[in-house]
Design an enzyme around this catalytic site. Structure first.
Site, PDB file in Angstrom:
ATOM      1  N   ARG A 147     -49.608  19.908  -2.904  1.00 16.96           N
ATOM      2  CA  ARG A 147     -49.656  18.755  -3.793  1.00 16.96           C
ATOM      3  C   ARG A 147     -51.117  18.387  -4.021  1.00 16.96           C
ATOM      4  O   ARG A 147     -51.981  18.711  -3.209  1.00 16.96           O
ATOM      5  CB  ARG A 147     -48.894  17.585  -3.190  1.00 16.96           C
ATOM      6  CG  ARG A 147     -47.394  17.832  -3.132  1.00 16.96           C
ATOM      7  CD  ARG A 147     -46.683  16.672  -2.497  1.00 16.96           C
ATOM      8  NE  ARG A 147     -45.264  16.923  -2.390  1.00 16.96           N
ATOM      9  CZ  ARG A 147     -44.362  16.611  -3.315  1.00 16.96           C
ATOM     10  NH1 ARG A 147     -44.764  16.023  -4.424  1.00 16.96           N
ATOM     11  NH2 ARG A 147     -43.090  16.872  -3.148  1.00 16.96           N
TER      12      ARG A 147
ATOM     13  N   ASN B 254     -34.912  18.553  -7.541  1.00 16.35           N
ATOM     14  CA  ASN B 254     -36.172  18.064  -8.096  1.00 16.35           C
ATOM     15  C   ASN B 254     -37.007  19.110  -8.829  1.00 16.35           C
ATOM     16  O   ASN B 254     -37.771  18.762  -9.723  1.00 16.35           O
ATOM     17  CB  ASN B 254     -37.035  17.473  -6.984  1.00 16.35           C
ATOM     18  CG  ASN B 254     -36.413  16.248  -6.361  1.00 16.35           C
ATOM     19  OD1 ASN B 254     -35.633  15.565  -6.998  1.00 16.35           O
ATOM     20  ND2 ASN B 254     -36.743  15.972  -5.123  1.00 16.35           N
ATOM     21  N   TYR B 255     -36.895  20.377  -8.456  1.00 12.54           N
ATOM     22  CA  TYR B 255     -37.836  21.367  -8.976  1.00 12.54           C
ATOM     23  C   TYR B 255     -37.202  22.499  -9.769  1.00 12.54           C
ATOM     24  O   TYR B 255     -37.822  23.038 -10.671  1.00 12.54           O
ATOM     25  CB  TYR B 255     -38.672  21.942  -7.824  1.00 12.54           C
ATOM     26  CG  TYR B 255     -39.539  20.892  -7.189  1.00 12.54           C
ATOM     27  CD1 TYR B 255     -40.650  20.389  -7.855  1.00 12.54           C
ATOM     28  CD2 TYR B 255     -39.240  20.362  -5.938  1.00 12.54           C
ATOM     29  CE1 TYR B 255     -41.444  19.407  -7.297  1.00 12.54           C
ATOM     30  CE2 TYR B 255     -40.021  19.378  -5.368  1.00 12.54           C
ATOM     31  CZ  TYR B 255     -41.119  18.904  -6.050  1.00 12.54           C
ATOM     32  OH  TYR B 255     -41.898  17.921  -5.488  1.00 12.54           O
ATOM     33  N   ILE B 256     -35.986  22.895  -9.426  1.00 12.11           N
ATOM     34  CA  ILE B 256     -35.318  23.933 -10.205  1.00 12.11           C
ATOM     35  C   ILE B 256     -34.600  23.273 -11.368  1.00 12.11           C
ATOM     36  O   ILE B 256     -33.810  22.351 -11.175  1.00 12.11           O
ATOM     37  CB  ILE B 256     -34.306  24.715  -9.330  1.00 12.11           C
ATOM     38  CG1 ILE B 256     -35.041  25.512  -8.249  1.00 12.11           C
ATOM     39  CG2 ILE B 256     -33.464  25.654 -10.187  1.00 12.11           C
ATOM     40  CD1 ILE B 256     -34.114  26.213  -7.276  1.00 12.11           C
TER      41      ILE B 256
ATOM     42  N   SER C  78     -38.835  26.722 -10.979  1.00 15.10           N
ATOM     43  CA  SER C  78     -37.859  27.055 -12.017  1.00 15.10           C
ATOM     44  C   SER C  78     -38.040  28.488 -12.519  1.00 15.10           C
ATOM     45  O   SER C  78     -37.061  29.213 -12.715  1.00 15.10           O
ATOM     46  CB  SER C  78     -37.979  26.076 -13.191  1.00 15.10           C
ATOM     47  OG  SER C  78     -37.606  24.772 -12.801  1.00 15.10           O
TER      48      SER C  78
END
Length: 891
Positions: free
Chosen positions: A541, A848-850, A643
């Site tokens: 991050r 949250n991310y895919i 993703s």
């Protein structure tokens, strides 16, 4: 870099490092870029790393001597009524942004919730270590490294091919225009905010009044397969007509502007009930003396007393210290504590406090509530829902929308996540005078509780909040927002993933540029390139500086000297507290030039506490990234990489077998994404118990299978010779002692089922106005259990099992055995899946991310019910994804 060298670029003369005048630029003498396949950071990584709050750009300092500095504490806090979900705050000065945090309505999906914790000692590596693959000595992250490299290379090739010639020309011109600007090599500097800050519109700002351009592929996918228009009853009492479902994801008229709504009407918030004093005989004790306390002080004592079973908190020294500090303050304000004779008692030593009487009282109340008949529980819930019904929905631009968190949090003890330094502090009761209401100008203002008034009434059309207040622990603002399945929230998610999809067209240029700039002549550019490399390759991050009362949770830009250890020739050890104060510890291989750069960034006189990227801020990095693509920030890389990786794996996937096997195939791919993107978690305390229960359930199924085989022998004893004695033997791990324990479990399980069915049938009879069944009926039903018990006792004594059921045959029993074997296989698959995922946060990746549309593609492509992947609440949240794509959709 030393302070005296900050204005002096690094050069080499005849292989030596020498000083040079300020106009000498950093050359390439640091060595050729020996590119290697980067490792995959996971071994001791966290679920979530440090909080990603985008900060304002720091103007590089002009060339000249400038002292290095340690990360400073945040100062100031900006009170804002603007859009609370903003993810781009480049117009806000660091000094004002860093202490401003937002409590989001949906912490499960919100990636920006600040988790301020203290910089405590890191746990031992063994406490968070991840084991290696059981079938190999090679850690899984190393196995994935080459696969990751191939995925990246294909992505870069696809990105280049996807760009049109004119788009490529424009994209190349932008970095050149930036390069023509005067670049400096100064240390980090906070900008001076000369004008009032204005919040930019962002991908997370969703408007129900403007009109965004929905990408053609979405419209095409959505219309590719005709979906019947779902109609549902309007929930408005005065309108009996049916309302056609609103598919905003197919509506090109909805866009993202500064105005989020034109009309907004709601009924405010629900306050927690007032405190109910304890009975006169229930008192906290101090040094064995029962205390009489003011109701306010008694309430605080009750906060601690009611949670004595939460040992991870109440046994925490920090929790105890903070609680005692606030408790003593409240005692002081309310006149203190007295004994039964009215004598003052000075409560000052926590060890002498006895909250057991309070705990016993509240525990009794909990058990009483749990023991209530199902009908009474249902009635109480119905009454509560009726009281809150008016607050559950609002009218937003004429459409009825569900409100997410309309209840004001009750007072309690703050727990925090990780090792929060303020854990144990008293969360004060929120009064109406602290709450600001946001409604339309022409809408009626919701009435505050009698005798109270609101702090303020706003008409903020740029915000998507309905009410807000500031909590007393961290000074954070809490917002009442729409529910996760509302149009506004759905569009926010949609735009987030569309932004990540857009990055796939630019990723090749970004990677090419940061590889080139790893050897840039200006130190600030080297730091930018190195930071982007680490964020892209290892999913770090961005990170921000913390205040003195917050934990030292860090990210890439805020890495300290002590967080990075270099092991020649190209290994780097990261060791720091990430988001949720979960330790990020991993040893990775990096490009040779990245290793050299980190070595330069750590060069003396830097020491522990000094920043490695001392000339870079998160906002400066995000501003640099926005040159490539509007709205691109460091956090978009995590969504894109997750993703895109899942999309690539999905294309090559050949999921076969039953649903359990297909779900495991999906989870295996999801796990790879979670590992590649460092979505880690500490092993849950309940994991071992859950695995043991699953093991016992599988063992129980094997026992049932053995009993069926014995029943086959009861019908035909000759089968023993035909199939072999081994086929009918009981498994070695099922001795007689275990068998008796399991039989007792089966008897109790059957008894509870019968009792629950009896109670449910009685509730139904009462609801229909008929008489309840008598206890004798229950006794008759329980006779089945008694018969089972007799049968088990006989089996244990004789070693034989009689055939059961109507007209039992060998064929019927073999069919039943086959079904049991399938159940055992499915459960073993689930158990293996659960064990493999114990340290990987699959939920974090999937939610949250895919891109949820990829999960929908898998569901449709392999004919697996979407319910296997998304719970009811997630299906509502991702309705736009479920209804907008078919199995041919691509990320």
């Amino acid at each position: 870099m030393s302070s005296s060298e900050d204005d002096t670029p690094l050069v080499k003369a005849n292989g030596r490092r020498t000083g040079a005048p300020t106009d000498v630029k950093m050359g390439d003498a640091t060595g050729t870029n020996g590119h290697v396949d980067p490792g995959v950071s996971i071994r001791f990584g966290p679920v979530k790393a440090a909080n990603d709050v985008d900060m304002a750009d720091a103007d590089p300092q002009a060339d000249g001597a400038a002292p290095k500095r340690k990360s400073r504490a945040s100062i100031g806090q900006r009170k804002s009524y603007a859009e609370p979900e903003s993810s781009e705050e480049d117009d806000q000065p660091l000094s004002k942004r860093r202490r401003t945090s937002v409590k989001h309505e949906d912490p499960e999906t919100d990636d920006d919730v600040p988790l301020a914790l203290n910089g405590r000692k890191l746990p031992k590596a063994s406490e968070t270590a991840i084991g290696e693959e059981s079938d190999s000595d090679v850690p899984i992250e190393r196995k994935l490294a080459s696969q990751k490299k191939k995925i990246q290379q294909k992505a870069e090739k696809d990105a280049k091919a996807s760009r049109k010639p004119d788009a490529t020309k424009a994209a190349k011109a932008a970095p050149k225009a930036m390069a023509n600007k005067r670049q400096t090599n100064g240390v980090k500097k906070e900008p001076v905010d000369e004008k009032p800050a204005v919040i930019k519109k962002t991908a997370k700002h969703v408007q129900l009044k403007g009109k965004p351009a929905i990408p053609a592929h979405v419209k095409k996918a959505a219309s590719g397969k005709s979906t019947p228009v779902k109609k549902e009853e309007s929930e408005e009492a005065d309108d009996g007509e049916e309302e056609e479902e609103y598919k905003w994801w197919e509506d090109p008229t909805k866009g993202d502007g500064t105005i989020k709504w034109t009309s907004l009407e709601h009924n405010g918030v629900v306050f927690p009930p007032p405190y109910e004093p304890l009975p006169g005989d229930v008192k906290m004790k101090y040094d064995g003396i029962p205390l009489t306390l003011h109701p306010d002080a008694e309430e605080v004592a009750g906060f601690f007393g009611s949670m004595l079973n939460a040992t991870q908190h109440v046994e925490n020294p920090t929790f105890q210290k903070n609680f005692m500090m606030d408790f003593r303050d409240i005692l002081k304000k309310t006149g203190g504590a007295t004994d039964s004779k009215g004598n003052k008692v000075d409560v000052k030593d926590f060890k002498k406090c006895d909250f057991q009487p309070i705990f016993a009282y509240y525990d009794m109340k909990r058990l009483e509530k749990k023991a209530l008949p199902a009908a009474e529980k249902k009635q109480l819930k119905a009454e509560k829902d009726e009281q809150e019904a008016a607050f559950m929905y609002c009218m937003w631009d004429g459409r009825k929308q569900k409100v997410g968190n309309f209840r004001v949090e009750p007072p309690s003890l703050f727990r925090g996540r990780g090792e929060h330094p303020k854990t144990g502090r008293v969360k004060a009761r929120v009064q109406p005078e602290q709450i600001t209401i946001n409604v339309g100008k022409d809408a009626p203002v919701p009435p505050p509780p009698e005798g109270h008034s609101w702090k303020e009434v706003k008409h903020d059309q740029e915000g998507t909040w309905l009410a807000m207040w500031q909590e007393n622990i961290n000074g954070n603002y809490k917002y009442v927002m729409l529910a996760a399945n509302s149009d506004v929230k759905g569009q926010s998610d949609f735009k987030k993933f569309e932004k990540a999809r857009e990055l796939k067209h630019h990723i090749d240029r970004i990677r090419k540029d940061y590889q080139k700039n790893l050897k840039h002549e200006l130190m600030v550019e080297r730091q930018k390139a190195t930071a982007v490399y680490l964020i892209d390759q290892f999913a770090l991050r961005a990170g921000n500086e913390k205040g003195e009362d917050e934990a030292e949770t860090v990210g890439c830009c805020s890495l300290k000297y002590e967080n990075v250890t270099l092991k020649p020739p190209n290994k780097v050890v990261f060791d720091f507290l990430g988001k949720d104060s979960i330790r990020f510890y991993d040893e990775v291989e990096v490009d040779a030039q990245v290793f050299k750069n980190l070595k330069i960034f750590k060069k003396a006189p830097k020491k522990a506490g000094d920043e490695i990227f001392d000339r870079l801020t998160t906002s400066a990095l995000n501003k640099h990234l926005s040159v490539y693509m509007q709205g691109l920030t460091a956090k978009v890389f995590r969504t894109y990489n997750a993703s895109h990786t899942m999309s690539t794996l999905l294309k090559d996937m050949k999921a076969t077998g039953n649903n359990a096997e297909k779900v495991k195939a999906y989870n295996d791919a999801n796990r790879k994404v979670a590992i590649l993107c460092n979505h880690k978690r500490t092993v849950a305390a309940s994991h071992a118990g859950q695995m043991e229960k699953m093991s016992e359930r599988i063992k129980g199924l094997r026992y049932q299978k053995w009993r069926l085989k014995q029943q086959m022998l009861d019908l035909d004893s000759g089968l023993k010779k035909k199939k072999g004695a081994k086929y009918f033997e009981r498994d070695e791990d099922m001795d007689l002692e275990w068998v008796k324990e399991h039989q007792a479990f089966l008897l109790e399980e059957q008894r509870q089922k019968i009792q629950k069915k009896f109670e449910k049938d009685n509730e139904k009879l009462v609801a229909e106005g008929e008489k309840e069944m008598k206890a004798k009926e229950l006794e008759e039903r329980l006779q089945v259990v008694k018969d089972m018990e007799k049968k088990f006792n006989k089996e244990n004594k004789t070693g034989k099992v009689e055939a059961e059921g109507k007209g039992p045959t060998i064929d019927k029993i073999e069919t039943a055995i086959g079904k049991l074997e399938q159940r055992v296989e499915n459960m073993e698959i689930q158990a293996q899946d659960k064990e493999e995922n114990k340290e990987v946060a699959l939920g974090t990746s999937k939610i949250n991310y895919i891109d949820p549309r990829l999960t929908v593609v898998f569901s449709k492509k392999f004919d697996v019910p979407i319910e296997k992947f998304f719970s009811k609440s997630l299906r509502e949240k991702f309705e736009w994804a479920i209804k907008s794509v078919d199995e041919d959709w691509e990320f």
